[in-house]
Every structure is written in structure tokens, then in C-alpha cells.
Design a protein around this motif. Structure first.
Motif, PDB file in Angstrom:
ATOM      1  N   THR A 207       0.842  -1.199  -0.203  1.00  0.00           N
ATOM      2  CA  THR A 207      -0.110  -0.116   0.175  1.00  0.00           C
ATOM      3  C   THR A 207       0.958   1.118  -0.105  1.00  0.00           C
ATOM      4  OG1 THR A 207      -0.135  -0.178   2.345  1.00  0.00           O
ATOM      5  CG2 THR A 207      -1.954  -1.152   1.271  1.00  0.00           C
TER       6      THR A 207
ATOM      7  N   THR B 290      -1.823   5.566   3.023  1.00  0.00           N
ATOM      8  CA  THR B 290      -2.608   4.566   3.459  1.00  0.00           C
ATOM      9  C   THR B 290      -2.229   4.040   4.633  1.00  0.00           C
ATOM     10  OG1 THR B 290      -3.555   4.351   1.161  1.00  0.00           O
ATOM     11  CG2 THR B 290      -4.001   2.680   2.841  1.00  0.00           C
ATOM     12  N   GLU B 291      -0.755   3.699   4.606  1.00  0.00           N
ATOM     13  CA  GLU B 291      -0.187   2.969   5.685  1.00  0.00           C
ATOM     14  C   GLU B 291      -0.424   4.039   7.104  1.00  0.00           C
ATOM     15  OE1 GLU B 291       3.573   2.034   4.680  1.00  0.00           O
ATOM     16  OE2 GLU B 291       3.057   0.192   3.438  1.00  0.00           O
TER      17      GLU B 291
ATOM     18  N   ARG C  30      -5.424   4.786  12.923  1.00  0.00           N
ATOM     19  CA  ARG C  30      -7.050   4.980  12.585  1.00  0.00           C
ATOM     20  C   ARG C  30      -7.455   4.769  14.268  1.00  0.00           C
ATOM     21  NH1 ARG C  30     -11.645   2.585  12.379  1.00  0.00           N
ATOM     22  NH2 ARG C  30     -12.763   3.059  10.790  1.00  0.00           N
TER      23      ARG C  30
ATOM     24  N   TRP D 120     -10.084  10.941   6.139  1.00  0.00           N
ATOM     25  CA  TRP D 120      -9.505  10.083   4.935  1.00  0.00           C
ATOM     26  C   TRP D 120      -9.649  10.844   3.692  1.00  0.00           C
ATOM     27  CZ3 TRP D 120      -6.050   6.965   3.268  1.00  0.00           C
ATOM     28  CH2 TRP D 120      -6.407   6.621   1.964  1.00  0.00           C
TER      29      TRP D 120
ATOM     30  N   VAL E  83      -6.048  12.161   1.860  1.00  0.00           N
ATOM     31  CA  VAL E  83      -5.484  11.856   0.477  1.00  0.00           C
ATOM     32  C   VAL E  83      -5.088  12.927  -0.363  1.00  0.00           C
ATOM     33  CG1 VAL E  83      -6.665   9.646   0.510  1.00  0.00           C
ATOM     34  CG2 VAL E  83      -7.956  11.498  -0.448  1.00  0.00           C
TER      35      VAL E  83
END
Length: 294
Positions: free
Chosen positions: A3, A7-8, A14, A39, A43
Motif C-alpha cells: 500500500t 494509506t499505511e 486509525r 481520510w 489523500v
């Protein structure tokens, strides 16, 4: 399958981000929505400019939580009866972090409800997550001096109202199991033996299901309400000891369907607070245990 770093980083933090949002909002459903918004903004960030992914993500989450908190405040003004936080089925390992367990307890979340939105954000980020004043200032859009003053004011406010320290797991289990038996059978004396003289019961039906709409105070009144109420529910009533919001609780099921989450506050071996959540909209997240983190 590999990934990307963005994302990691989000996945790695999280649980922390969920905990920040939940402590700000008292709602798992709204906390999940905040994570989705976080999120979407994460991004779009130029990650080459991000020095500390954790701090950056916490900042986004805090800002989104503050926006949603103001909306929730307007909703609560028309809420039917007492508003209680949405209960979380928490994992056993939360007991290893006493401060974290205390911060997500029903009693503490109700104390946090008495703070203004920015005060709540500053208190949570400083006292629970130990963020620096510079990081908090960026998150809430205030100067560091202002944040220090807000933190001092919020700390004093919470200190005057916060619950006492946690009790042992063994003591909690014994008290909750005895409470579950007494409730299931309508044992009035058994309930009186467990309740503190000044016990307070709050029930949240949200206007959707039947629940008392005012606090019930005193062992005799609370015991009589419970001994008359739950045993008369039509159907087969079962009780189960669980850990909710880092503390002892009982799940009451009727014919196998979850009907009530009863979170208990214990002080010196006696039940001093009872938080009964019946609003079905607040019981949807009780399927799986949630990991909260700092």
C-alpha cells in the motif's frame, strides 16, 4: 500487496483517530463519519510536506470533530429525555491503560459534555493524548497562550466533576453479575444491597423506545424502578456481563435481541451511577469490540 505511505499512515493511526473523534463526540457513528472525512482530506494532502503524519491526522480529525460537534449540539437541544453517549464494547486490554479507560467512561464523557466545543477539544488532546500546546493550537485555530488558558480552565472544570478512580476487575465483575441477577429476577432487596444511597439513574430512549425522561435519584427509587420494570418486559430476559467504555456493564436481551445496555459506575463497592441506553440507533455498534488507543 503493498500500500502507499499515505494509506499505511492512516491505517496505523486509525484507532487513535477514532478515539479522538469519539471522545469529542460521544458517538461511534459520528466518529466513523469523521474518520471518513479525515481520510478524504488526507489523500488530497501533499505528503512530501508532512513532517509528522500522526500530528497532521489528529489535526484534521479534531477540526472535523469540532464542526460536527456544533451540529450535534443543535440536535441535542431537541432530544427527548437524557442524552447518553453511544456505548462502545471495549476490548479487555483497555484495563492496562487506566487513564484511557477513564477518559472513555460514560461518567467522564458526560462530564466532557459540559464543556464548550473548543474546551473539550483542548482538554482531550492535552489531558488524554498529551499533545503539545503548539500542536493543539494548530488543531483548534488558537494561539498557544489562549490554548494554555483554555486547558487550565477546562482542567479545573473537569476536576470538580470527574468520577473517582476505577475499581478492580474482580470487584466490577462480582458487582455487575449480582446486579444482573437482581435485575433479571426483580430482587428488590438485592438491588438495594448494591446501590449507593445517592445513586443516579439516567435512561436514554431517544424518544424511540420507552425510557424515563428525567434522572432517578436515590437507592429506593432506583431499585423500585428496576425491580418493577425489566422483569415485566414480555419475553425471555437474559443478562450478560461485558465491558463497555472501559468499565463494567450488563447487556439485557429480550428473546435474544439486545434491548438495554446498562453501564455502571462503581465507587467503594457500591453502584453510584447507572446509565441505561435503549435508543436502538445507539446499539448498532455493539456487535464487535472496539480498540481505543492513544
Amino acid at each position: 500487496m503493498s500500500t502507499d505511505p499515505a494509506t499505511e499512515a492512516f491505517v496505523a493511526h486509525r484507532n487513535l483517530l477514532f478515539t479522538v473523534a469519539y471522545e469529542m463526540l460521544g458517538s461511534a457513528a459520528d466518529a466513523e463519519d469523521v474518520l471518513q472525512e479525515t481520510w478524504l482530506r488526507w489523500v488530497d494532502v501533499d505528503h512530501a510536506t508532512v513532517r509528522d503524519a500522526r500530528a497532521y491526522l489528529v489535526r484534521i480529525t479534531t477540526r472535523q470533530s469540532l464542526t460536527r460537534l456544533r451540529t450535534l449540539g443543535r440536535r441535542k437541544e431537541t432530544y427527548v429525555g437524557p442524552w447518553l453517549p453511544e456505548p462502545l464494547l471495549t476490548t479487555p486490554d483497555i484495563a492496562e491503560d487506566v487513564a484511557l479507560a477513564d477518559s472513555v467512561s460514560m461518567a467522564m464523557l458526560l462530564v466532557l459534555e459540559t464543556l464548550a466545543p473548543v474546551e473539550r477539544a483542548v482538554f482531550v488532546l492535552r489531558e488524554v493524548f498529551d499533545l503539545g500546546y503548539d500542536e493543539i493550537a494548530e488543531a483548534v485555530g488558537k494561539s498557544q497562550d489562549a490554548v494554555r488558558q483554555i486547558a487550565h480552565r477546562a482542567r479545573a472544570h473537569v476536576a470538580a466533576r470527574r468520577p473517582r478512580g476505577p475499581v478492580s476487575t474482580t470487584e466490577s465483575r462480582e458487582a455487575v453479575e449480582a446486579f444482573g441477577r437482581a435485575v433479571r429476577t426483580g430482587d428488590l432487596q438485592g438491588l438495594l444491597d448494591l446501590l449507593a444511597p445517592d445513586v443516579v439513574l439516567l435512561a436514554d430512549g431517544g424518544g424511540v423506545v420507552k425510557a424515563v425522561v428525567r434522572p432517578v435519584v436515590g437507592a429506593d427509587r432506583v431499585a423500585r424502578l428496576l425491580s418493577r420494570g425489566i422483569p415485566r418486559i414480555p419475553g425471555t430476559v437474559t443478562t450478560e456481563f461485558v465491558q463497555v467504555n472501559g468499565g463494567p456493564a450488563v447487556l439485557v436481551r429480550v428473546d435474544g435481541v439486545l434491548d438495554i445496555v446498562a453501564a455502571l459506575r462503581l465507587d467503594d463497592g457500591a453502584i453510584t451511577g447507572l446509565y441505561l441506553v435503549r435508543n436502538p440507533d445507539k446499539l448498532a455498534h455493539l456487535d464487535d469490540a472496539v480498540t481505543v488507543a492513544r
